[in-house]
Each structure stands twice: as structure tokens, then as C-alpha cells.
Design an enzyme around this catalytic site. Structure first.
Site, mmCIF file in Angstrom:
data_model
loop_
_atom_site.group_PDB
_atom_site.id
_atom_site.type_symbol
_atom_site.label_atom_id
_atom_site.label_comp_id
_atom_site.label_asym_id
_atom_site.label_seq_id
_atom_site.Cartn_x
_atom_site.Cartn_y
_atom_site.Cartn_z
ATOM 1 N N LEU A 148 1.680 14.119 35.790
ATOM 2 C CA LEU A 148 3.057 14.179 35.264
ATOM 3 C C LEU A 148 3.041 13.986 33.747
ATOM 4 O O LEU A 148 4.095 13.846 33.124
ATOM 5 C CB LEU A 148 3.936 13.116 35.930
ATOM 6 C CG LEU A 148 3.935 13.146 37.461
ATOM 7 C CD1 LEU A 148 4.769 12.010 38.043
ATOM 8 C CD2 LEU A 148 4.444 14.491 37.975
ATOM 9 N N ASN B 25 6.450 12.023 45.768
ATOM 10 C CA ASN B 25 5.233 12.682 45.279
ATOM 11 C C ASN B 25 4.403 13.278 46.414
ATOM 12 O O ASN B 25 3.851 14.370 46.275
ATOM 13 C CB ASN B 25 4.404 11.713 44.440
ATOM 14 C CG ASN B 25 5.130 11.329 43.151
ATOM 15 O OD1 ASN B 25 6.121 11.954 42.787
ATOM 16 N ND2 ASN B 25 4.646 10.306 42.469
ATOM 17 N N ARG C 248 9.623 7.074 44.614
ATOM 18 C CA ARG C 248 8.813 8.086 43.933
ATOM 19 C C ARG C 248 7.479 8.323 44.645
ATOM 20 O O ARG C 248 6.972 9.437 44.653
ATOM 21 C CB ARG C 248 8.617 7.692 42.469
ATOM 22 C CG ARG C 248 9.927 7.775 41.689
ATOM 23 C CD ARG C 248 9.715 7.750 40.208
ATOM 24 N NE ARG C 248 9.490 6.425 39.689
ATOM 25 C CZ ARG C 248 10.449 5.573 39.327
ATOM 26 N NH1 ARG C 248 11.718 5.931 39.439
ATOM 27 N NH2 ARG C 248 10.158 4.385 38.840
ATOM 28 N N ILE D 104 -3.493 13.028 41.529
ATOM 29 C CA ILE D 104 -3.454 11.589 41.836
ATOM 30 C C ILE D 104 -2.341 10.911 41.029
ATOM 31 O O ILE D 104 -2.612 10.069 40.169
ATOM 32 C CB ILE D 104 -4.829 10.916 41.590
ATOM 33 C CG1 ILE D 104 -5.429 11.348 40.242
ATOM 34 C CG2 ILE D 104 -5.792 11.229 42.708
ATOM 35 C CD1 ILE D 104 -6.618 10.479 39.821
ATOM 36 N N TYR E 175 -10.014 -0.611 35.991
ATOM 37 C CA TYR E 175 -8.593 -0.866 36.268
ATOM 38 C C TYR E 175 -8.331 -2.331 36.634
ATOM 39 O O TYR E 175 -7.188 -2.767 36.653
ATOM 40 C CB TYR E 175 -8.073 0.008 37.420
ATOM 41 C CG TYR E 175 -8.106 1.504 37.194
ATOM 42 C CD1 TYR E 175 -8.422 2.048 35.950
ATOM 43 C CD2 TYR E 175 -7.802 2.389 38.225
ATOM 44 C CE1 TYR E 175 -8.459 3.423 35.757
ATOM 45 C CE2 TYR E 175 -7.826 3.754 38.037
ATOM 46 C CZ TYR E 175 -8.165 4.273 36.809
ATOM 47 O OH TYR E 175 -8.189 5.634 36.639
HETATM 48 P P1 A2P Z 1 6.718 4.600 38.123
HETATM 49 O O1 A2P Z 1 5.432 3.868 38.414
HETATM 50 O O2 A2P Z 1 7.798 3.700 37.636
HETATM 51 O O3 A2P Z 1 7.139 5.503 39.254
HETATM 52 P P2 A2P Z 1 1.097 10.043 35.569
HETATM 53 O O4 A2P Z 1 0.467 9.769 36.915
HETATM 54 O O5 A2P Z 1 1.231 11.470 35.240
HETATM 55 O O6 A2P Z 1 0.448 9.261 34.437
HETATM 56 O O7 A2P Z 1 2.581 9.529 35.626
HETATM 57 C C1 A2P Z 1 2.808 8.219 35.924
HETATM 58 C C2 A2P Z 1 4.166 7.861 35.402
HETATM 59 O O8 A2P Z 1 5.157 8.703 35.982
HETATM 60 C C3 A2P Z 1 4.514 6.453 35.743
HETATM 61 O O9 A2P Z 1 5.173 5.933 34.613
HETATM 62 C C4 A2P Z 1 5.451 6.572 36.939
HETATM 63 O O10 A2P Z 1 6.417 5.557 36.870
HETATM 64 C C5 A2P Z 1 6.101 7.919 36.728
HETATM 65 N N1 A2P Z 1 6.363 8.634 37.985
HETATM 66 C C6 A2P Z 1 5.547 8.754 39.060
HETATM 67 N N2 A2P Z 1 6.115 9.511 39.999
HETATM 68 C C7 A2P Z 1 7.316 9.900 39.525
HETATM 69 C C8 A2P Z 1 8.384 10.692 40.036
HETATM 70 N N3 A2P Z 1 8.304 11.280 41.218
HETATM 71 N N4 A2P Z 1 9.469 10.871 39.245
HETATM 72 C C9 A2P Z 1 9.552 10.305 38.038
HETATM 73 N N5 A2P Z 1 8.590 9.542 37.495
HETATM 74 C C10 A2P Z 1 7.480 9.331 38.225
#
Ligand code: A2P
Length: 284
Positions: A197, A247, A243, A235, A53
Site C-alpha cells: 500500500l 485486505n 482492515r 504482505i 522486527y
Molecule cells: P493500520 O495498521 O492502522 O491498518 P504497507 O503494508 O503498505 O506498509 O501499509 C501499511 C499501512 O497501511 C499501515 O499504516 C496500515 O495502518 C495501513 N493499512 C493497512 N491496510 C489498510 C486498509 N485496508 N486501508 C487503509 N489503510 C490500511
């Protein structure tokens, strides 16, 4: 949400791990420092990174700052990092681990994972075996793997005689990894959901939307809660304060069996499934 309100999961070696962690893929530099500090303030105690990363220094910085500010102590935190493909092999793992430790500026890691099996290299067994040897040195608490599928998981257990504490895999509504989770249960391996997500695709689904209305939560919270009730740790990554706070609140409500089933059924809906690379072929 206080840190104490996030449930912990007990790994097969007795280690306790907070069920919600902060994913940090794509967080870099000052942004990563700021977000990790903020997450710790919000109650996150589990932070997931990887050598690939490119943010271990930033995360280590945030952790040291948070400790210096009195926000948290090292033993309250659970830090995961991972060995990338070019760090695999019995000869390379010990140095790769030390490099991660050095970049993070920590004295020990809570969980160290082999990031992908990368079957074309054929080094995943010796790599996990080398990780297992590190555990005896007191510099890593728990050991595991990521993206391991059924065949390689069985092979690793058979050939090394050591059972990984955890397998971190892509898992989200529409891709519940049911067969793999069954094997995990049989072997006493915990399932950790990365991309819970599904890169956002689950956030606009009508079934999840309906459940979200019923429980008065967001679709993201419902997706996270569903994975938690399947027994997984999650995670989610977010670079946004609101957000991040949302979460971690996935620990604060419960879905009914009917709501759980409705979401798990999305596995059979067209257009859903794996969003990222298949570990059987990645990175070939
Ligand atoms: P952001 O960083 O702008 O919040 P995953 O972990 O499943 O890959 O999802 C990550 C993505 O989901 C990122 O693009 C993040 O964007 C977005 N994300 C994370 N938490 C939320 C939330 N509670 N609602 C909507 N989008 C979210």
C-alpha cells in the site's frame, strides 16, 4: 474469507505459499499476539516477520495459542523470517537462524530470507550460500532473499548455483518494479511485495479511486489485487481488525486488463516511485 479461498503460489522448489500474508513490521508484544491470532481466525495462513522486527517471540506465542485452540495446524501455516545485516556471513547465519527458530518456538521455518543485500559489507553471496546449506537440514522449507536488486541477484545465482525461491521487495502502485520482475521471471524467482500500500500513499490516488468505484472495493483492496494479478504475493500490515479482514478479501475479485494497465501506468506519474530506502545504498 476462508483460508482455502486465498490462492497459493508455487515456488521454484515446489513449495506452496498463500498469496496473501500478514506483514508484521512494527507490531509488538501483546498487540502482535492479538493481531496474529485475529488474522489466523480471519483466514490468514501466511505470516511474515524478521529478526529485526523484535516480535518473533510474540508471533510464535500467537501461533502456539492458535494451534492449541484448534484454530489451525502448524502445517497449514506458512511462516517467513529473515536474517538482519548483523547476522550476515557464513559464520553467523546458522546461529542467527537457530536464534529465530528459538524465539519463534517453532521446529522449522517455511521461508528464510537474507533481509537486505547490504553491499558495503560484501557478504550477501556467502550469506545466501549459508542459508542454502540450512535447507538440507530439514529445518527450513524454502529459501530466498529480500531487497536484492538485479546485479546482486544475478551475482548470487552465478556464484552459488542456487536460485532463491523468492525476492521480497518494495512494490506498490507507482513502483511496479517492472525490470526486476522481468529478471525474476527469467530466473524463476517469485516476487513478493512488501509495503503493497506504499505506506498509504496509494490509498488516495484518483486513478485507483476510480477503479475502486468501478469494482465496488476499497482502494487498498484494489492496490493489493493489482499486485496479485501481476503475479506477486502481498504482505500488507494492519493493526486494525476491519482492515485485516478487508485486505484478505483482495483474493475475491478480479481487475480487467484495462484497470490493471491504468494502475501500472502510475509508474510514470510524478510524485510516485520508491517510498523507502534504496537497497543499493541502505543502510549506508
Ligand atoms: P493500520 O495498521 O492502522 O491498518 P504497507 O503494508 O503498505 O506498509 O501499509 C501499511 C499501512 O497501511 C499501515 O499504516 C496500515 O495502518 C495501513 N493499512 C493497512 N491496510 C489498510 C486498509 N485496508 N486501508 C487503509 N489503510 C490500511
Amino acid at each position: 474469507m476462508t483460508a482455502a479461498a486465498v490462492p497459493t503460489i508455487t515456488l521454484n522448489d515446489g513449495t506452496e505459499m498463500p498469496q496473501i500474508g500478514l506483514g508484521t513490521w512494527k507490531l509488538r508484544g501483546d498487540d502482535a499476539v492479538r493481531i496474529v491470532r485475529e488474522a489466523i481466525e480471519l483466514g490468514y495462513r501466511h505470516i511474515d516477520t524478521a529478526s529485526s522486527y523484535g516480535n518473533e517471540e510474540a508471533i510464535g506465542q500467537a501461533i502456539r495459542d492458535a494451534i492449541a485452540a484448534g484454530d489451525v495446524t502448524r502445517d497449514e501455516l506458512f511462516i517467513t523470517t529473515k536474517a538482519w545485516q548483523d547476522e550476515q556471513g557464513a559464520d553467523r547465519i546458522p546461529a542467527a537462524f537457530q536464534d529465530s527458530l528459538h524465539r519463534l518456538g517453532l521446529e522449522y521455518i517455511d521461508l528464510y530470507l537474507v533481509h537486505w543485500p547490504d553491499p558495503t559489507q560484501g557478504k550477501y553471496v556467502e550469506s545466501f550460500e549459508a542459508v542454502a546449506r540450512l535447507q538440507g537440514l530439514g529445518i527450513v522449507q524454502a529459501i530466498g532473499v529480500a531487497n536484492f536488486y538485479e546485479e546482486v541477484l544475478r551475482e548470487v545465482v552465478e556464484k552459488t548455483g542456487t536460485v532463491p525461491a523468492l525476492n521480497q521487495v518494495e512494490l506498490h502502485p507507482g513502483f511496479s518494479q517492472a525490470p526486476l520482475r522481468t529478471l525474476h521471471e527469467e530466473l524463476e524467482i517469485r516476487t513478493e511485495a512488501w509495503s503493497p500500500l506504499g505506506r498509504g500513499i496509494v490509498l488516495m490516488n484518483p486513478v485507483i479511486d476510480e477503479v475502486a468505484r468501478e469494482v465496488g472495493k476499497s482502494t487498498a483492496q484494489v492496490a493489493l489485487r493489482w499486485a496479485m494479478q501481476l503475479g506477486c504475493s502481498v504482505i500488507p500490515k494492519s493493526g486494525d481488525s476491519r482492515r485485516l479482514a478487508q485486505n484478505i478479501e483482495a483474493a475475491s475479485f478480479t481487475l480487467t486488463p484495462a484497470q490493471m494497465d491504468a494502475i501500472t501506468e502510475l509508474d510514470h506519474q510524478q510524485g510516485f516511485g520508491r517510498v523507502f530506502d534504496d537497497p543499493r545504498t541502505f543502510p549506508a
